[in-house]
Design an enzyme around this catalytic site. Sequence first.
Site, PDB file in Angstrom:
ATOM      1  N   SER A  52      -4.055   0.463 -18.189  1.00  0.00           N
ATOM      2  CA  SER A  52      -5.083   0.458 -17.136  1.00  0.00           C
ATOM      3  C   SER A  52      -5.023   1.766 -16.350  1.00  0.00           C
ATOM      4  O   SER A  52      -6.043   2.333 -15.975  1.00  0.00           O
ATOM      5  CB  SER A  52      -4.848  -0.705 -16.160  1.00  0.00           C
ATOM      6  OG  SER A  52      -5.426  -1.886 -16.646  1.00  0.00           O
ATOM      7  N   LYS A  99       6.251  -4.319 -10.794  1.00  0.00           N
ATOM      8  CA  LYS A  99       5.962  -3.923 -12.171  1.00  0.00           C
ATOM      9  C   LYS A  99       5.505  -2.468 -12.241  1.00  0.00           C
ATOM     10  O   LYS A  99       5.984  -1.686 -13.056  1.00  0.00           O
ATOM     11  CB  LYS A  99       4.846  -4.847 -12.687  1.00  0.00           C
ATOM     12  CG  LYS A  99       4.549  -4.759 -14.151  1.00  0.00           C
ATOM     13  CD  LYS A  99       3.295  -5.551 -14.509  1.00  0.00           C
ATOM     14  CE  LYS A  99       3.351  -7.005 -14.105  1.00  0.00           C
ATOM     15  NZ  LYS A  99       2.224  -7.785 -14.662  1.00  0.00           N
ATOM     16  N   ASP A 111       6.706   3.316 -13.486  1.00  0.00           N
ATOM     17  CA  ASP A 111       6.206   4.560 -12.886  1.00  0.00           C
ATOM     18  C   ASP A 111       4.695   4.707 -12.977  1.00  0.00           C
ATOM     19  O   ASP A 111       4.183   5.772 -13.360  1.00  0.00           O
ATOM     20  CB  ASP A 111       6.896   5.787 -13.531  1.00  0.00           C
ATOM     21  CG  ASP A 111       8.364   5.842 -13.173  1.00  0.00           C
ATOM     22  OD1 ASP A 111       8.685   5.634 -11.994  1.00  0.00           O
ATOM     23  OD2 ASP A 111       9.196   6.059 -14.090  1.00  0.00           O
ATOM     24  N   LYS A 135      -3.471  -8.819  -6.609  1.00  0.00           N
ATOM     25  CA  LYS A 135      -3.889  -9.835  -7.582  1.00  0.00           C
ATOM     26  C   LYS A 135      -5.068 -10.599  -7.018  1.00  0.00           C
ATOM     27  O   LYS A 135      -5.173 -10.765  -5.803  1.00  0.00           O
ATOM     28  CB  LYS A 135      -2.738 -10.815  -7.857  1.00  0.00           C
ATOM     29  CG  LYS A 135      -2.862 -11.554  -9.172  1.00  0.00           C
ATOM     30  CD  LYS A 135      -2.613 -10.608 -10.316  1.00  0.00           C
ATOM     31  CE  LYS A 135      -2.170 -11.245 -11.570  1.00  0.00           C
ATOM     32  NZ  LYS A 135      -1.443 -10.315 -12.419  1.00  0.00           N
ATOM     33  N   LYS A 144      -3.399  -2.427  -7.418  1.00  0.00           N
ATOM     34  CA  LYS A 144      -3.847  -2.732  -8.780  1.00  0.00           C
ATOM     35  C   LYS A 144      -3.337  -4.099  -9.218  1.00  0.00           C
ATOM     36  O   LYS A 144      -2.223  -4.491  -8.902  1.00  0.00           O
ATOM     37  CB  LYS A 144      -3.273  -1.644  -9.717  1.00  0.00           C
ATOM     38  CG  LYS A 144      -3.740  -1.696 -11.122  1.00  0.00           C
ATOM     39  CD  LYS A 144      -4.999  -0.871 -11.339  1.00  0.00           C
ATOM     40  CE  LYS A 144      -5.614  -1.102 -12.702  1.00  0.00           C
ATOM     41  NZ  LYS A 144      -6.342  -2.372 -12.783  1.00  0.00           N
ATOM     42  N   HIS A 161       0.827  -1.204   0.000  1.00  0.00           N
ATOM     43  CA  HIS A 161       0.000   0.000   0.000  1.00  0.00           C
ATOM     44  C   HIS A 161       0.866   1.261   0.000  1.00  0.00           C
ATOM     45  O   HIS A 161       0.409   2.314   0.435  1.00  0.00           O
ATOM     46  CB  HIS A 161      -0.932  -0.008   1.219  1.00  0.00           C
ATOM     47  CG  HIS A 161      -1.926  -1.128   1.174  1.00  0.00           C
ATOM     48  ND1 HIS A 161      -1.776  -2.300   1.881  1.00  0.00           N
ATOM     49  CD2 HIS A 161      -3.079  -1.260   0.471  1.00  0.00           C
ATOM     50  CE1 HIS A 161      -2.804  -3.104   1.627  1.00  0.00           C
ATOM     51  NE2 HIS A 161      -3.602  -2.508   0.775  1.00  0.00           N
ATOM     52  N   HIS A 162       2.120   1.128  -0.467  1.00  0.00           N
ATOM     53  CA  HIS A 162       2.962   2.336  -0.474  1.00  0.00           C
ATOM     54  C   HIS A 162       2.382   3.383  -1.405  1.00  0.00           C
ATOM     55  O   HIS A 162       2.642   4.567  -1.268  1.00  0.00           O
ATOM     56  CB  HIS A 162       4.415   2.008  -0.861  1.00  0.00           C
ATOM     57  CG  HIS A 162       4.605   1.741  -2.322  1.00  0.00           C
ATOM     58  ND1 HIS A 162       4.174   0.583  -2.925  1.00  0.00           N
ATOM     59  CD2 HIS A 162       5.142   2.488  -3.309  1.00  0.00           C
ATOM     60  CE1 HIS A 162       4.455   0.633  -4.216  1.00  0.00           C
ATOM     61  NE2 HIS A 162       5.046   1.770  -4.474  1.00  0.00           N
TER      62      HIS A 162
HETATM   63  N1  GLU Z   1      -3.214  -8.727 -15.324  1.00  0.00           N
HETATM   64  C1  GLU Z   1      -2.368  -7.783 -15.945  1.00  0.00           C
HETATM   65  C2  GLU Z   1      -0.970  -7.882 -15.351  1.00  0.00           C
HETATM   66  O1  GLU Z   1      -0.579  -8.914 -14.848  1.00  0.00           O
HETATM   67  C3  GLU Z   1      -2.954  -6.369 -15.928  1.00  0.00           C
HETATM   68  C4  GLU Z   1      -3.120  -5.743 -14.577  1.00  0.00           C
HETATM   69  C5  GLU Z   1      -3.861  -4.417 -14.590  1.00  0.00           C
HETATM   70  O2  GLU Z   1      -4.110  -3.857 -15.636  1.00  0.00           O
HETATM   71  O3  GLU Z   1      -4.193  -3.972 -13.484  1.00  0.00           O
HETATM   72  O4  GLU Z   1      -0.191  -6.987 -15.442  1.00  0.00           O
END
Ligand code: GLU
Length: 470
Positions: free
Chosen positions: A361, A94, A99, A106, A70, A64-65
């Site tokens: 996204s 990632k 950035d 997940k 996401k 949660h930094h």
């Molecule tokens: N599931 C994709 C990933 O592993 C997309 C994640 C997203 O867009 O939040 O990067």
Amino acid sequence: MAKRYSFLMQVNHAFDKAAALTEHDPTVLKTIKAVNSVYHIQFPILRDDGSIEVIHAWRAEHSHHKQPTKGGIRYSMAVNEDEIMALAALMTYKCAVVDVPFGGAKGGIKIARHKFSEAELERITRRYTFELVKKNFIGPGIDVPAPDFGTGAKEMAWIADTYTSLATGELNALACVTAKPVSQGGIRGRTEATGRGVYFGIREACDNPEDMKRLGLSRGLEGKRVVVQGLGNVGYHAAKFLAECGAVIVGLAEYEGAICNPKGLDVDEVVEYRRTNESIVDFPGAENVESKAALELDCDILVPAALENQITEENAPRIKAKIIGEAANGPTTGEAADILFQRGCLILPDTYLNAGGVTVSYFEWVKNLSHVRFGRMEKRFEQGAYRRLLKAVEKVTGKHFTDAEINEIARGASEEDLVNSGLEETMVMAYQQLIEIREAHEGKITLRTAALINAIDKIAASYEHLGIFP
Ligand code: GLU
């Protein structure tokens, strides 16, 4: 037989290796590595035949930094808590590498999706969303899911609809999930984004003269022989963009089998054939190969675009590719990565290479929060400005532009143009950062380690002024 490490152990091992090359306080490193929260849900679902089935599902928020967190949601029988936690951690790293201002998360539902009707899948998805809402595991500023293995725009539309129907009056409710259909608040270019990002990343790698020289390959994508494992959304688009830019797709693998043709395969024709025949096997003009053996085909670039743990210490010694483009999350185990690195292989790590999806996204989330389509305000203005410029050039030079030339040159940027340009910028800049970090370590570290060092530095910086660490 070598000890088998869990997926999370492998991700943490790679983290530790990179962390050891940084100077950060051990408590900061420990904080970054920890999976903050995991939610395991079991809920009953009514099958079409009247029976009841209990479904297992998870959502893990790794860091949660930055908020929201996401990451995608996968539907697969291989889903388990360890896998979801590992994938959530990879999302954190990632996002930092490219950035994108999110923490990692997940989700996963343990189902074989082909065994469920569409109505059943809708009930499962909506119930899962409801459970996430109940425990505050979803929301535009909390945690924002997206597609992953076995899910797509349709599931995201069900999630958005369930969430918005519960969030009465919440102006930004649509930003609760990304990769929605465009008609439901999605953004143009998101479907292709991960595959397009994979293409940009491989293109950047092939453009690096020193790396290509070391690998004994010519510079550029032209003529590079590529094998892609997985013809889902990511694999399909990656193969298509690579082929459009001169690479030759010599092998394609799916779980039912694989095919190869040194002269090249037309990706769209193969996809069409697979749709009609429900199998990739016996594609006209190609040779059949056993599914897993396709990874060992003679090629320059291998793109695993399916699931984790595909390249292991068992098959790594037989892999012929000089470049591995990790389009999937965690396709190469740590042991395999070491074997390949010793052999001089260049691995483009997942934490960089497949970040195109989450990058776009992020653009979709920003669009939802700003409530205006990218390009809407400036497109016509830009077009007018370019036209005036062309008229001035005509006046000075005496040359007359045709209508086709004017339309081609004097064009304002559309939403899709802007998304693709933002994605390209992101992938190019992030690659430069990885190369700089590798250089700073005199080329002795892998790009995977460089990516993790990059992520750790950026995440540690976000704790810097909080005063909670010694
Ligand atoms: N599931 C994709 C990933 O592993 C997309 C994640 C997203 O867009 O939040 O990067």
